[in-house]
Design a protein around this motif. Structure first.
Motif, PDB file in Angstrom:
ATOM      1  N   MET A 172       0.816  -1.209   0.000  1.00 33.65           N
ATOM      2  CA  MET A 172       0.000   0.000   0.000  1.00 33.65           C
ATOM      3  C   MET A 172       0.852   1.263   0.000  1.00 33.65           C
ATOM      4  N   GLU A 173       2.014   1.207   0.616  1.00 37.63           N
ATOM      5  CA  GLU A 173       2.884   2.385   0.702  1.00 37.63           C
ATOM      6  C   GLU A 173       3.391   2.841  -0.668  1.00 37.63           C
ATOM      7  N   HIS A 174       3.332   1.977  -1.668  1.00 38.21           N
ATOM      8  CA  HIS A 174       3.877   2.323  -2.986  1.00 38.21           C
ATOM      9  C   HIS A 174       3.080   3.387  -3.721  1.00 38.21           C
ATOM     10  N   GLY A 175       1.775   3.381  -3.558  1.00 41.16           N
ATOM     11  CA  GLY A 175       0.963   4.358  -4.285  1.00 41.16           C
ATOM     12  C   GLY A 175       0.608   3.932  -5.699  1.00 41.16           C
ATOM     13  N   PHE A 176       1.149   2.794  -6.143  1.00 41.78           N
ATOM     14  CA  PHE A 176       0.778   2.215  -7.429  1.00 41.78           C
ATOM     15  C   PHE A 176       0.487   0.731  -7.191  1.00 41.78           C
ATOM     16  N   LEU A 177       0.003   0.051  -8.202  1.00 46.22           N
ATOM     17  CA  LEU A 177      -0.203  -1.391  -8.115  1.00 46.22           C
ATOM     18  C   LEU A 177       0.821  -2.094  -8.995  1.00 46.22           C
ATOM     19  N   GLU A 178       1.244  -3.263  -8.553  1.00 45.52           N
ATOM     20  CA  GLU A 178       2.230  -4.027  -9.310  1.00 45.52           C
ATOM     21  C   GLU A 178       1.801  -5.485  -9.363  1.00 45.52           C
ATOM     22  N   PHE A 179       1.986  -6.084 -10.537  1.00 44.05           N
ATOM     23  CA  PHE A 179       1.754  -7.513 -10.727  1.00 44.05           C
ATOM     24  C   PHE A 179       2.992  -8.114 -11.389  1.00 44.05           C
ATOM     25  N   MET A 180       3.306  -9.353 -11.032  1.00 46.15           N
ATOM     26  CA  MET A 180       4.348 -10.114 -11.714  1.00 46.15           C
ATOM     27  C   MET A 180       3.666 -11.334 -12.302  1.00 46.15           C
ATOM     28  N   ILE A 181       3.548 -11.365 -13.613  1.00 48.32           N
ATOM     29  CA  ILE A 181       2.671 -12.319 -14.294  1.00 48.32           C
ATOM     30  C   ILE A 181       3.476 -13.268 -15.171  1.00 48.32           C
ATOM     31  N   LYS A 182       3.252 -14.567 -14.967  1.00 48.46           N
ATOM     32  CA  LYS A 182       3.898 -15.558 -15.824  1.00 48.46           C
ATOM     33  C   LYS A 182       3.201 -15.576 -17.177  1.00 48.46           C
ATOM     34  N   ILE A 183       4.000 -15.450 -18.242  1.00 48.90           N
ATOM     35  CA  ILE A 183       3.465 -15.355 -19.593  1.00 48.90           C
ATOM     36  C   ILE A 183       3.522 -16.725 -20.265  1.00 48.90           C
ATOM     37  N   TYR A 184       2.378 -17.178 -20.741  1.00 47.84           N
ATOM     38  CA  TYR A 184       2.298 -18.456 -21.454  1.00 47.84           C
ATOM     39  C   TYR A 184       2.111 -18.180 -22.943  1.00 47.84           C
ATOM     40  N   ASN A 185       3.120 -18.527 -23.719  1.00 48.67           N
ATOM     41  CA  ASN A 185       3.077 -18.248 -25.159  1.00 48.67           C
ATOM     42  C   ASN A 185       2.653 -19.449 -25.996  1.00 48.67           C
ATOM     43  N   ASP A 186       2.258 -20.541 -25.332  1.00 49.85           N
ATOM     44  CA  ASP A 186       1.913 -21.745 -26.077  1.00 49.85           C
ATOM     45  C   ASP A 186       0.476 -21.742 -26.593  1.00 49.85           C
ATOM     46  N   HIS A 187      -0.311 -20.723 -26.212  1.00 50.38           N
ATOM     47  CA  HIS A 187      -1.665 -20.602 -26.756  1.00 50.38           C
ATOM     48  C   HIS A 187      -2.089 -19.133 -26.712  1.00 50.38           C
ATOM     49  N   GLU A 188      -3.085 -18.793 -27.500  1.00 48.38           N
ATOM     50  CA  GLU A 188      -3.532 -17.400 -27.613  1.00 48.38           C
ATOM     51  C   GLU A 188      -4.469 -17.040 -26.462  1.00 48.38           C
ATOM     52  N   GLY A 189      -3.898 -16.877 -25.280  1.00 49.83           N
ATOM     53  CA  GLY A 189      -4.691 -16.550 -24.109  1.00 49.83           C
ATOM     54  C   GLY A 189      -4.387 -15.157 -23.580  1.00 49.83           C
ATOM     55  N   VAL A 190      -4.894 -14.877 -22.373  1.00 52.95           N
ATOM     56  CA  VAL A 190      -4.731 -13.562 -21.764  1.00 52.95           C
ATOM     57  C   VAL A 190      -3.259 -13.238 -21.525  1.00 52.95           C
ATOM     58  N   THR A 191      -2.509 -14.180 -20.962  1.00 49.37           N
ATOM     59  CA  THR A 191      -1.113 -13.841 -20.655  1.00 49.37           C
ATOM     60  C   THR A 191      -0.281 -13.707 -21.922  1.00 49.37           C
ATOM     61  N   ASN A 192      -0.633 -14.455 -22.956  1.00 53.10           N
ATOM     62  CA  ASN A 192       0.070 -14.300 -24.228  1.00 53.10           C
ATOM     63  C   ASN A 192      -0.072 -12.876 -24.737  1.00 53.10           C
ATOM     64  N   LEU A 193      -1.294 -12.319 -24.640  1.00 54.87           N
ATOM     65  CA  LEU A 193      -1.517 -10.937 -25.065  1.00 54.87           C
ATOM     66  C   LEU A 193      -0.820  -9.957 -24.119  1.00 54.87           C
ATOM     67  N   LEU A 194      -0.835 -10.253 -22.817  1.00 52.60           N
ATOM     68  CA  LEU A 194      -0.137  -9.391 -21.861  1.00 52.60           C
ATOM     69  C   LEU A 194       1.361  -9.344 -22.165  1.00 52.60           C
ATOM     70  N   GLY A 195       1.882 -10.433 -22.672  1.00 50.84           N
ATOM     71  CA  GLY A 195       3.293 -10.456 -23.055  1.00 50.84           C
ATOM     72  C   GLY A 195       3.616  -9.466 -24.150  1.00 50.84           C
ATOM     73  N   ARG A 196       2.589  -9.079 -24.925  1.00 48.97           N
ATOM     74  CA  ARG A 196       2.771  -8.120 -26.032  1.00 48.97           C
ATOM     75  C   ARG A 196       2.127  -6.768 -25.714  1.00 48.97           C
ATOM     76  N   THR A 197       1.767  -6.556 -24.439  1.00 45.78           N
ATOM     77  CA  THR A 197       1.100  -5.319 -24.014  1.00 45.78           C
ATOM     78  C   THR A 197       2.102  -4.422 -23.297  1.00 45.78           C
ATOM     79  N   HIS A 198       2.070  -3.130 -23.574  1.00 46.92           N
ATOM     80  CA  HIS A 198       3.096  -2.228 -23.054  1.00 46.92           C
ATOM     81  C   HIS A 198       2.489  -1.031 -22.320  1.00 46.92           C
ATOM     82  N   ALA A 199       3.346  -0.200 -21.784  1.00 48.55           N
ATOM     83  CA  ALA A 199       2.908   1.011 -21.082  1.00 48.55           C
ATOM     84  C   ALA A 199       1.992   1.836 -21.973  1.00 48.55           C
TER      85      ALA A 199
END
Length: 226
Positions: free
Chosen positions: A63-90
């Protein structure tokens, strides 16, 4: 699965890979959006065809950070949410839902994590370290190889000699190249009456829970994600 309630659209502020398949996301924290270390939320990508594809991710920030942070394992073996997150940027947007339970700190103990199961523990350790209250805790962290370890330097700084690394598919001088079995637990844990926090693949958590209970731990002191 938690019921989706109020939604919050947030902008991604920063992204980068912290291992070969784990990506860090720093995002805006909505006003009044609070959580307890170890908790999670369901996240979707704010694109028309993806906004209803929700996935649970744990906060690694505090909570002290003032922002939110996630560390997400990216699965590139299928076209799923994390696969797209792997190609998503600021600059892109995510949709956050309400905070829900997961693992919460109940006092000093032994944390046992497998792979990306370390994520709820990162927030807990950061909170305890910030408040100088980390003493008495130990982390046993199992990964396939040294290249899979998430936030190794920071965990080492916070925990010092209470950070035990295990590699199941790599033998590195000075580190244990084995699995967490009954003998390992007996050799590394002196008190089975303390708290145990487990997070990782379902089979990993199930096997270690059974071993701990057999060695004298109680169901009340083995804390896992429900």
């Amino acid at each position: 699965m938690p019921k989706a309630n109020k939604q919050h659209i947030v902008k991604i502020l920063e992204t980068h890979y912290i291992t070969h398949d784990v990506k860090r996301f720093v995002v805006e924290r909505p006003a009044g959006y609070n959580f307890i270390p170890g908790q999670a939320t369901e996240v979707a990508i704010n694109l028309p065809e993806w906004k209803d594809q929700l996935r649970p991710f744990t906060f690694t920030s505090i909570m002290e950070h003032g922002f939110l942070e996630f560390m997400i394992k990216i699965y590139n073996d299928h076209e799923g949410v994390t696969n797209l997150l792997g190609r998503t940027h600021a600059g892109a947007e995510l949709i956050l839902h309400e905070v829900f339970g997961a693992i919460q700190y109940k006092g000093p103990g032994v944390f046992i994590a497998g792979g990306a199961g370390i994520t709820p523990f990162i927030s807990i350790f950061r909170h305890l370290y910030t408040h100088k209250n980390l003493h008495g805790n130990k982390l046993i962290y199992s990964n396939k190889t040294s290249g899979d370890v998430i936030m190794e330097a920071e965990l080492q700084q916070m925990l010092g000699g209470n950070f035990i690394k295990i590699y199941t598919r790599e033998n590195v001088v000075g580190f244990r190249g084995n699995r967490i079995d009954r003998k390992f637990l007996i050799d590394n844990i002196s008190d089975f009456g303390q708290n145990f926090y487990l997070c990782g693949p379902k089979k990993f958590v199930q096997n270690i829970t059974e071993l701990l209970l057999d060695l004298g731990a109680s169901a009340e002191t083995v804390i896992i994600e429900k």
